[in-house]
Design an enzyme around this catalytic site. Structure first.
Site, short mmCIF file in Angstrom:
data_model
loop_
_atom_site.label_atom_id
_atom_site.label_comp_id
_atom_site.label_asym_id
_atom_site.label_seq_id
_atom_site.Cartn_x
_atom_site.Cartn_y
_atom_site.Cartn_z
N SER A 140 22.07 54.89 -2.00
CA SER A 140 22.83 55.81 -2.85
C SER A 140 24.11 55.19 -3.40
O SER A 140 24.71 55.71 -4.32
CB SER A 140 23.16 57.11 -2.11
OG SER A 140 24.15 56.89 -1.14
N LYS A 158 30.20 57.65 0.52
CA LYS A 158 30.19 58.15 -0.87
C LYS A 158 31.58 57.99 -1.50
O LYS A 158 32.57 57.75 -0.82
CB LYS A 158 29.83 59.65 -0.91
CG LYS A 158 28.42 60.00 -0.43
CD LYS A 158 27.35 59.67 -1.46
CE LYS A 158 25.98 60.14 -1.04
NZ LYS A 158 25.43 59.39 0.10
#
Length: 205
Positions: free
Chosen positions: A123, A164
């Site tokens: 990701s 993230k």
């Protein structure tokens, strides 16, 4: 690491390398060219610069171009950072298992309680963080001072820890991926625990 033995160095390079290691252990910073010349009994900087270039090319030392006294012994850049488990860069996974092994890093980083996480998933691939990479994280003491766009490892209750981009809007935190295939994770600011912010990515090649 194999480089520490000095097997592939010439005698002159090995002598300088040994002296630099001792100097940095004693003084906690890198020596000047002039100090190296004196220690090696040389009147010109050229042979020192040549040896330093070879030491860098062979992976023994590193430094930041154009900055004085930034030399580091590569073996010691990777010394003593605890690997705290895995961090998801995909879905979310359990994290912070027992420390499995030590990733070497310098004393400077050791003092800052730096820890390492293994990345699982893709990701963050557009931020050049790939599955299997090791990320070095600096602990966060005050998440309110975090700037939007910082890459963080964050614990989301009931879901685990993820790596993230941190983006705060109002009372909510958006944990955004660096991969368009992943939707952001949206949580209330008081529901989230930011464990650390990214310092460096370590990739074994």
């Amino acid at each position: 690491m194999e480089t520490s033995s000095g097997d592939n160095l010439t005698q002159a390079q090995n002598e300088l390398y040994g002296w630099i290691k001792d100097y940095m252990k004693n003084f906690q910073h890198s020596p000047s060219i002039r100090q190296m010349m004196k220690a090696m009994g040389l009147k010109s900087p050229a042979p020192i610069q040549s040896r330093l270039k070879h030491l860098q090319e062979k992976g023994y030392i590193s430094w930041q171009e154009g900055k004085a006294r930034t030399m580091q012994i590569v073996d010691e850049i990777i010394e003593g950072v605890p690997i705290m488990g895995s961090v998801a860069a995909g879905g979310l996974i359990e994290t912070f298992s027992d420390v499995q092994e030590n990733l070497d890093i310098s004393d400077v980083l050791k003092k800052k309680n730096v820890f390492a996480l293994t990345v699982n998933g893709d990701s963050m691939i557009d931020a050049c963080i790939a599955d299997g990479d090791m990320v070095l994280m600096e602990p966060i003491t005050d998440s309110y001072s975090l700037r939007n766009g910082t890459i963080v490892s964050a614990m989301v209750p009931g879901l685990g820890t993820t790596l993230k981009y941190f983006v705060k809007r109002g009372g909510q935190v958006f944990l955004e991926a660096a991969n368009p295939a992943y939707e952001p994770i949206i949580v209330d600011i008081d529901q989230i625990s930011i464990q650390g912010k990214l310092l460096a990515v370590w990739r074994k090649v």
